[in-house]
Write a protein that holds these residues in place. Sequence first.
Motif, PDB file in Angstrom:
ATOM      1  N   ALA A  70       0.832  -1.204   0.000  1.00 21.70           N
ATOM      2  CA  ALA A  70       0.000   0.000   0.000  1.00 21.70           C
ATOM      3  C   ALA A  70       0.869   1.258   0.000  1.00 21.70           C
ATOM      4  O   ALA A  70       0.568   2.228  -0.707  1.00 21.70           O
ATOM      5  CB  ALA A  70      -0.928  -0.014   1.202  1.00 21.70           C
ATOM      6  N   ALA A  71       1.938   1.235   0.773  1.00 27.54           N
ATOM      7  CA  ALA A  71       2.830   2.393   0.821  1.00 27.54           C
ATOM      8  C   ALA A  71       3.537   2.608  -0.508  1.00 27.54           C
ATOM      9  O   ALA A  71       3.679   3.750  -0.965  1.00 27.54           O
ATOM     10  CB  ALA A  71       3.848   2.210   1.943  1.00 27.54           C
ATOM     11  N   LYS A  73       2.433   1.652  -3.445  1.00 29.95           N
ATOM     12  CA  LYS A  73       1.419   2.083  -4.408  1.00 29.95           C
ATOM     13  C   LYS A  73       1.130   3.571  -4.222  1.00 29.95           C
ATOM     14  O   LYS A  73       1.005   4.314  -5.193  1.00 29.95           O
ATOM     15  CB  LYS A  73       0.152   1.265  -4.236  1.00 29.95           C
ATOM     16  CG  LYS A  73      -0.852   1.469  -5.355  1.00 29.95           C
ATOM     17  CD  LYS A  73      -2.080   0.616  -5.149  1.00 29.95           C
ATOM     18  CE  LYS A  73      -1.738  -0.835  -5.441  1.00 29.95           C
ATOM     19  NZ  LYS A  73      -2.920  -1.709  -5.419  1.00 29.95           N
ATOM     20  N   LYS A  74       1.030   3.992  -2.980  1.00 25.55           N
ATOM     21  CA  LYS A  74       0.771   5.396  -2.672  1.00 25.55           C
ATOM     22  C   LYS A  74       1.942   6.269  -3.142  1.00 25.55           C
ATOM     23  O   LYS A  74       1.748   7.364  -3.649  1.00 25.55           O
ATOM     24  CB  LYS A  74       0.563   5.563  -1.168  1.00 25.55           C
ATOM     25  CG  LYS A  74       0.088   6.899  -0.742  1.00 25.55           C
ATOM     26  CD  LYS A  74      -0.179   6.902   0.762  1.00 25.55           C
ATOM     27  CE  LYS A  74      -0.862   8.143   1.216  1.00 25.55           C
ATOM     28  NZ  LYS A  74      -1.114   8.123   2.660  1.00 25.55           N
ATOM     29  N   GLN A  75       3.142   5.750  -2.959  1.00 24.70           N
ATOM     30  CA  GLN A  75       4.343   6.479  -3.358  1.00 24.70           C
ATOM     31  C   GLN A  75       4.399   6.655  -4.879  1.00 24.70           C
ATOM     32  O   GLN A  75       4.787   7.707  -5.364  1.00 24.70           O
ATOM     33  CB  GLN A  75       5.584   5.726  -2.868  1.00 24.70           C
ATOM     34  CG  GLN A  75       6.874   6.441  -3.071  1.00 24.70           C
ATOM     35  CD  GLN A  75       8.043   5.626  -2.530  1.00 24.70           C
ATOM     36  OE1 GLN A  75       7.982   4.390  -2.487  1.00 24.70           O
ATOM     37  NE2 GLN A  75       9.075   6.297  -2.104  1.00 24.70           N
ATOM     38  N   THR A  76       4.015   5.636  -5.618  1.00 24.49           N
ATOM     39  CA  THR A  76       4.036   5.742  -7.080  1.00 24.49           C
ATOM     40  C   THR A  76       2.935   6.651  -7.596  1.00 24.49           C
ATOM     41  O   THR A  76       3.085   7.300  -8.629  1.00 24.49           O
ATOM     42  CB  THR A  76       3.923   4.355  -7.744  1.00 24.49           C
ATOM     43  OG1 THR A  76       2.736   3.718  -7.308  1.00 24.49           O
ATOM     44  CG2 THR A  76       5.123   3.499  -7.443  1.00 24.49           C
ATOM     45  N   LEU A  77       1.811   6.714  -6.890  1.00 29.12           N
ATOM     46  CA  LEU A  77       0.735   7.612  -7.297  1.00 29.12           C
ATOM     47  C   LEU A  77       1.103   9.067  -7.073  1.00 29.12           C
ATOM     48  O   LEU A  77       0.684   9.950  -7.826  1.00 29.12           O
ATOM     49  CB  LEU A  77      -0.563   7.276  -6.549  1.00 29.12           C
ATOM     50  CG  LEU A  77      -1.236   5.966  -6.914  1.00 29.12           C
ATOM     51  CD1 LEU A  77      -2.445   5.726  -6.009  1.00 29.12           C
ATOM     52  CD2 LEU A  77      -1.671   5.951  -8.365  1.00 29.12           C
ATOM     53  N   MET A  78       1.889   9.315  -6.020  1.00 23.00           N
ATOM     54  CA  MET A  78       2.302  10.677  -5.709  1.00 23.00           C
ATOM     55  C   MET A  78       3.346  11.179  -6.699  1.00 23.00           C
ATOM     56  O   MET A  78       3.432  12.370  -6.941  1.00 23.00           O
ATOM     57  CB  MET A  78       2.867  10.761  -4.294  1.00 23.00           C
ATOM     58  CG  MET A  78       1.872  10.394  -3.214  1.00 23.00           C
ATOM     59  SD  MET A  78       0.632  11.617  -3.029  1.00 23.00           S
ATOM     60  CE  MET A  78       1.191  12.404  -1.562  1.00 23.00           C
TER      61      MET A  78
END
Length: 79
Positions: A70-71, A73-78
């Motif tokens: 999850a972290a 995935k969140k990092q790549t979205l940012m």
Amino acid sequence: MDDEKFTLEQRAYQMSRTSGLLAGAITAFIAFCAFQLAGFTIAETATWMFALALMATSGTFAAVYFVGKAALKKQTLMA
């Protein structure tokens, strides 16, 4: 997009595998010391070491995998 997803899965798996193995090794060492100091036989100690290390390894693997994924995935979205 598929390459990015594969890379994300691979990083999450490797991170969780390493964390799980480290947690299991530390747990086995602590269990060995504790059970031997308490005066248990080597057979009882080995049984408990295996059981405790397996639980620590699998629990750590699962937690780090899902939270890490999850972290990441969140990092790549940012980015």
